[in-house]
Enzyme design. Structure first.
Site, PDB file in Angstrom:
ATOM      1  CD  GLU A   1      36.399  54.574  57.753  1.00 43.06           C
ATOM      2  OE1 GLU A   1      35.363  54.067  58.224  1.00 43.06           O
ATOM      3  OE2 GLU A   1      37.507  54.049  57.916  1.00 43.06           O
TER       4      GLU A   1
ATOM      5  CG  ASP B   1      41.370  58.263  57.686  1.00 39.62           C
ATOM      6  OD1 ASP B   1      40.608  58.028  56.719  1.00 39.62           O
ATOM      7  OD2 ASP B   1      41.151  57.835  58.830  1.00 39.62           O
TER       8      ASP B   1
HETATM    9 ZN    ZN Z   1      40.046  50.619  58.038  1.00 40.54          ZN
HETATM   10 ZN    ZN Z   2      38.796  51.586  55.348  1.00 39.52          ZN
END
Ligand code: ZN
Ligand code: ZN
Length: 387
Positions: free
Chosen positions: A137, A80
């Site tokens: 994440e 991401d």
């Molecule tokens: Zn980051």
């Molecule tokens: Zn990262």
């Protein structure tokens, strides 16, 4: 053993993938395009098993070694991007204003694809390599979503490893440490309720701004007076909302902030002391308070043995002089922490040179790091699954 020749050969191709991903950043779980790109590449490499939609949009590929059955090593990348408008002016800059790969997850995904291509070509190991591509994440707990979807059991993952690029560390170098390497980035919201009134008659009010201002200072006692000076804790009050105008004492003040710790023990201490200090202080002023304390991803704790394995693979690629095994921890958070709670493993930093810092609109992943990262993944997998 330096960079693998084949990894160096793959650098141009991996760079092209990386720049394609960089042009097309996607946020949190909405990484459908990236996940489709990953799955399509894995299929083209002849990866044995490809599962999409794990943890909503995560992808897992299983590569079987030619040495027969054995253990399974998980190698994890994140897919991401961030909600940020890119300012690099590069030819491969983001096509979408307000979205940018400013944390280098484009590089992470491309490097793991490069390693998957090599491992599927050569298969010089026993057992399996699981290449794990996670969504979300950046604050979305995508790693946890994949775990809750059965990641570890379904693919019988025995050990799991992660890697993050690090600006400021020269390209070609690695850095790691045993124990806590990234912080638990918890957050709090404290709502102080007093009694509002006329600013000229404070004695008829319970002033939440007066109490909140003391609280901003008092909470720093957690770092300076309650914690062992050699154990880290950072507490920052980052927002203070109260009041409307010059002549009104408001009813409420709201404080927000973050607490970062490198061990579960310090994490517990910080939360407990926040509760004690807030309730003690508001009690002293006859006010009330509610505390919303949100535990986000855990401390990223590298397992001792796995840290040695990771350092050995990095040393194989770059030489001992280029592997720092006692790097200072980062007080940023990392979602991979959830995976290290479930399985032994380690998280390593790979040098990304003098590009702008992570999460900066001028940041760009340095493609010169690709051959090192791809080689690291290959070496690690082959060492851990040696025939
Ligand atoms: Zn980051
Ligand atoms: Zn990262």
């Amino acid at each position: 053993m330096p960079i693998l020749n084949r990894a160096a050969e793959l650098q141009g191709e991996v760079t092209a993938w990386r720049r394609h991903l960089h042009e097309n950043p996607e946020i949190l779980y909405d990484v459908e395009g990236t996940a489709a790109f990953v799955a399509e590449k894995l299929a083209a490499f002849g990866v044995d098993e490809i599962v999409t939609g794990i943890g909503r949009t995560g992808v897992v590929g299983i590569i079987r070694g030619k040495g027969g059955d054995g253990r399974t090593i998980g190698l994890r990348a994140d897919m991401d991007a961030l909600p940020l408008t890119e300012l690099t002016g590069k030819d491969w800059a983001s096509h979408t204003p307000g979205r940018m790969h400013a944390c280098g997850h484009d590089g992470h995904t491309a490097m793991l694809l490069g390693a998957a291509k090599y491992l599927a070509e050569t298969r010089n190991f026993s057992g399996n390599v699981a290449v794990i591509f996670q969504p979300a994440e950046e604050g979305g707990a995508g790693a946890l979503a994949m775990i809750e979807d059965g990641l570890m059991e379904r693919f019988k993952v025995d050990e799991v490893y992660g890697m993050h690029n690090m600006p400021g560390i020269p390209v070609g170098q690695f850095a790691i440490r045993k124990g806590g390497i990234m912080a638990a980035p918890d957050r709090f919201t404290i709502t102080i309720t007093g009694r509002g009134g006329h600013a000229a008659q404070p004695h008829k009010t319970i002033d939440p701004i007066f109490i909140g201002a003391q609280l901003v200072g008092s909470l720093q006692a957690i770092a300076s007076r309650n914690s062992d000076p050699v154990r880290s804790v950072v507490l920052s009050v980052t927002r203070f909302d109260a009041g409307t105008t010059h002549n009104i004492i408001p009813d409420q003040a709201v404080l927000m902030g973050t607490v970062r710790t490198l061990s579960e023990e310090m994490r517990d201490l910080a939360e407990n002391r926040i509760r004690q200090i807030v309730h003690g202080l508001v009690g002293a002023h006859a006010a009330d308070a509610t505390i919303d304390y949100e535990r986000r991803c855990p401390v990223t704790v590298n397992h001792d043995q796995a840290t040695q394995h990771a350092a050995a693979a990095a040393t194989d690629v770059s030489g001992a002089a280029n592997v720092d095994t006692e790097v200072d921890p980062s007080m940023a958070g990392e979602d991979f922490a959830f995976m290290l709670k479930r399985r032994p493993g380690a998280f390593i930093f790979i040098g990304n040179g003098d590009t702008a810092g992570l999460h900066n609109p001028h940041y760009d992943f340095d493609d010169e790091a690709i051959a090192y990262g791809v080689s690291y993944w290959i070496r690690l997998a082959e060492q851990r699954l040696g025939q």
